[in-house]
Motif scaffolding. Sequence first.
Motif, PDB file in Angstrom:
ATOM      1  N   UNK A 241      50.202  35.822  37.763  1.00 22.99           N
ATOM      2  CA  UNK A 241      50.967  35.781  36.624  1.00 22.99           C
ATOM      3  C   UNK A 241      50.341  36.766  35.771  1.00 22.99           C
ATOM      4  N   UNK A 242      51.147  37.618  34.906  1.00 25.38           N
ATOM      5  CA  UNK A 242      50.313  38.592  34.038  1.00 25.38           C
ATOM      6  C   UNK A 242      51.294  38.699  32.752  1.00 25.38           C
ATOM      7  N   UNK A 243      50.557  38.683  31.602  1.00 20.07           N
ATOM      8  CA  UNK A 243      51.331  38.605  30.321  1.00 20.07           C
ATOM      9  C   UNK A 243      50.354  39.488  29.132  1.00 20.07           C
ATOM     10  N   UNK A 244      51.075  40.465  28.544  1.00 23.36           N
ATOM     11  CA  UNK A 244      50.236  41.006  27.348  1.00 23.36           C
ATOM     12  C   UNK A 244      50.742  40.936  26.125  1.00 23.36           C
TER      13      UNK A 244
ATOM     14  N   UNK B 147      46.084  36.100  32.532  1.00 26.59           N
ATOM     15  CA  UNK B 147      46.527  36.051  33.999  1.00 26.59           C
ATOM     16  C   UNK B 147      46.391  34.565  34.320  1.00 26.59           C
ATOM     17  N   UNK B 148      47.165  34.225  35.230  1.00 30.55           N
ATOM     18  CA  UNK B 148      47.369  32.848  35.884  1.00 30.55           C
ATOM     19  C   UNK B 148      46.874  32.882  37.273  1.00 30.55           C
TER      20      UNK B 148
ATOM     21  N   UNK C 136      43.411  32.858  32.610  1.00 29.13           N
ATOM     22  CA  UNK C 136      42.275  33.859  32.321  1.00 29.13           C
ATOM     23  C   UNK C 136      42.648  34.826  31.316  1.00 29.13           C
ATOM     24  N   UNK C 137      41.777  35.009  30.129  1.00 26.18           N
ATOM     25  CA  UNK C 137      41.917  35.818  28.957  1.00 26.18           C
ATOM     26  C   UNK C 137      40.909  37.039  29.134  1.00 26.18           C
ATOM     27  N   UNK C 138      41.649  38.203  28.900  1.00 26.82           N
ATOM     28  CA  UNK C 138      41.051  39.660  28.968  1.00 26.82           C
ATOM     29  C   UNK C 138      41.106  40.179  27.579  1.00 26.82           C
ATOM     30  N   UNK C 139      40.114  40.679  27.202  1.00 23.75           N
ATOM     31  CA  UNK C 139      39.933  41.734  26.135  1.00 23.75           C
ATOM     32  C   UNK C 139      40.414  43.110  26.501  1.00 23.75           C
ATOM     33  N   UNK C 140      41.533  43.773  26.079  1.00 23.29           N
ATOM     34  CA  UNK C 140      42.151  45.054  26.504  1.00 23.29           C
ATOM     35  C   UNK C 140      41.340  46.202  25.844  1.00 23.29           C
ATOM     36  N   UNK C 141      40.431  45.932  25.158  1.00 31.07           N
ATOM     37  CA  UNK C 141      39.620  46.875  24.478  1.00 31.07           C
ATOM     38  C   UNK C 141      38.272  47.334  25.323  1.00 31.07           C
ATOM     39  N   UNK C 142      37.575  46.088  25.786  1.00 33.90           N
ATOM     40  CA  UNK C 142      36.658  46.313  26.545  1.00 33.90           C
ATOM     41  C   UNK C 142      36.880  46.137  28.166  1.00 33.90           C
TER      42      UNK C 142
ATOM     43  N   UNK D 257      40.657  37.942  42.761  1.00 28.99           N
ATOM     44  CA  UNK D 257      41.503  38.997  42.622  1.00 28.99           C
ATOM     45  C   UNK D 257      40.952  39.982  41.301  1.00 28.99           C
ATOM     46  N   UNK D 258      41.942  40.930  41.100  1.00 32.93           N
ATOM     47  CA  UNK D 258      41.530  41.832  39.879  1.00 32.93           C
ATOM     48  C   UNK D 258      42.827  42.186  39.160  1.00 32.93           C
ATOM     49  N   UNK D 259      42.368  42.962  38.186  1.00 33.21           N
ATOM     50  CA  UNK D 259      43.388  43.365  37.278  1.00 33.21           C
ATOM     51  C   UNK D 259      43.067  45.120  37.210  1.00 33.21           C
ATOM     52  N   UNK D 260      44.160  45.918  37.769  1.00 35.84           N
ATOM     53  CA  UNK D 260      43.717  47.370  37.603  1.00 35.84           C
ATOM     54  C   UNK D 260      44.375  47.697  36.284  1.00 35.84           C
ATOM     55  N   UNK D 261      43.634  48.663  35.878  1.00 35.21           N
ATOM     56  CA  UNK D 261      44.093  49.374  34.519  1.00 35.21           C
ATOM     57  C   UNK D 261      44.170  50.854  34.813  1.00 35.21           C
ATOM     58  N   UNK D 262      45.594  51.087  34.527  1.00 37.54           N
ATOM     59  CA  UNK D 262      46.204  52.581  35.098  1.00 37.54           C
ATOM     60  C   UNK D 262      46.785  53.053  34.026  1.00 37.54           C
TER      61      UNK D 262
END
Length: 354
Positions: free
Chosen positions: A190-193, A202-203, A210-216, A165-170
């Motif tokens: 699952x997705x939460x900000x 993300x679950x 899964x933990x994502x840095x939204x700056x990078x 899977x992926x997460x698209x940043x729009x």
Amino acid sequence: MNAMINKGKRAAFPLMLLSSLLFSAPLLAQTAPEVLRKPVGKGAYEMVYSQGENALYLATSQSRKLDKGGVVYRLDPTTLDVTQIIHNDIKPFGAAINGKTDTLFFGNTVNNSVTAIDAKTGEVKGRLVLDARKRSETVKPLAPRELVADADTDTLYVTGLGESSVVWVVDGKDLTLRATIAGTGKYGTGLALDAAAKRLYVTNADGELVTIDTQSNKVLSRKKLDESKEHFFLNISLDTANHRAFITDSKQPQVLVVDTRNGNVLGKIEVPESLAVLFNPARNEVYVTHRQAGEVSVIDAKSYKLLNTVKTPTHPNSLALSPDGQTLYVSVKQASSREKEASAPDDVIRVALK
């Protein structure tokens, strides 16, 4: 004398018990939430509340066989009456809103795209195809599932489901793709900000957080939360003030409470297998839908104890809250299958939490 006293106590006890029951019964009755239920439309999925418009919006896919497109219903949040019908040429499923721009976003799962709609006018502002690959025996385009909007940066995040899977940043303003974040696992649903902390969570079906840095726009960590059992973590809701994530599980009868700073499990709330989850900071409560059980759990977020169970047959699906946190909304699907569609429309339930 002692015999007379004991006899008096025995006589008084049933009277005291009866009095206690008489006075406690109304108090118990008051704890049951006030519920309003109304049919809306077929194929009900996710909801969002617009504070600017004081309206609840429900995404529906309509009939699989008879309708090519879908409908977004605008509902009066008090009466649940339909006040506007917004037709879509393709079917909406997941939903999010940017409260600052009052833009509604809907994931078009079967068309691999996302649509932006003006909440005030109901006009389509734009659409973006997120995976343009043609489906074949060897190619399975990633399917948009959950959406969340960052109002401050006007950014929309969308999970793309697949074996990888992926997460698209729009860009929420012009609906252009800013980035694609890979490596979110098998069926990362699952997705939460946490916008203030610059973290996205993300679950997935691998039992990971899964933990994502939204700056990078980079994955910082993938942690299995429990390797002793099979898990499919469907949805996630955050208590950002206390660094907690509430995570639903379709494979196990529990909701996990996880420390978002390190992925450590803080607690396991024993409830039926679950779908949607929503934390309410105004009341320090958590709400969980149990699709197969046909009910919604109201949970104390401090003690993790079950406070109430709202019966919602047949299949409670998604959740939304009023801005003040005192009203809960639940979309409820009728029994349906590929062979036999539901003959009645799906419902929305309004639960007064006060």
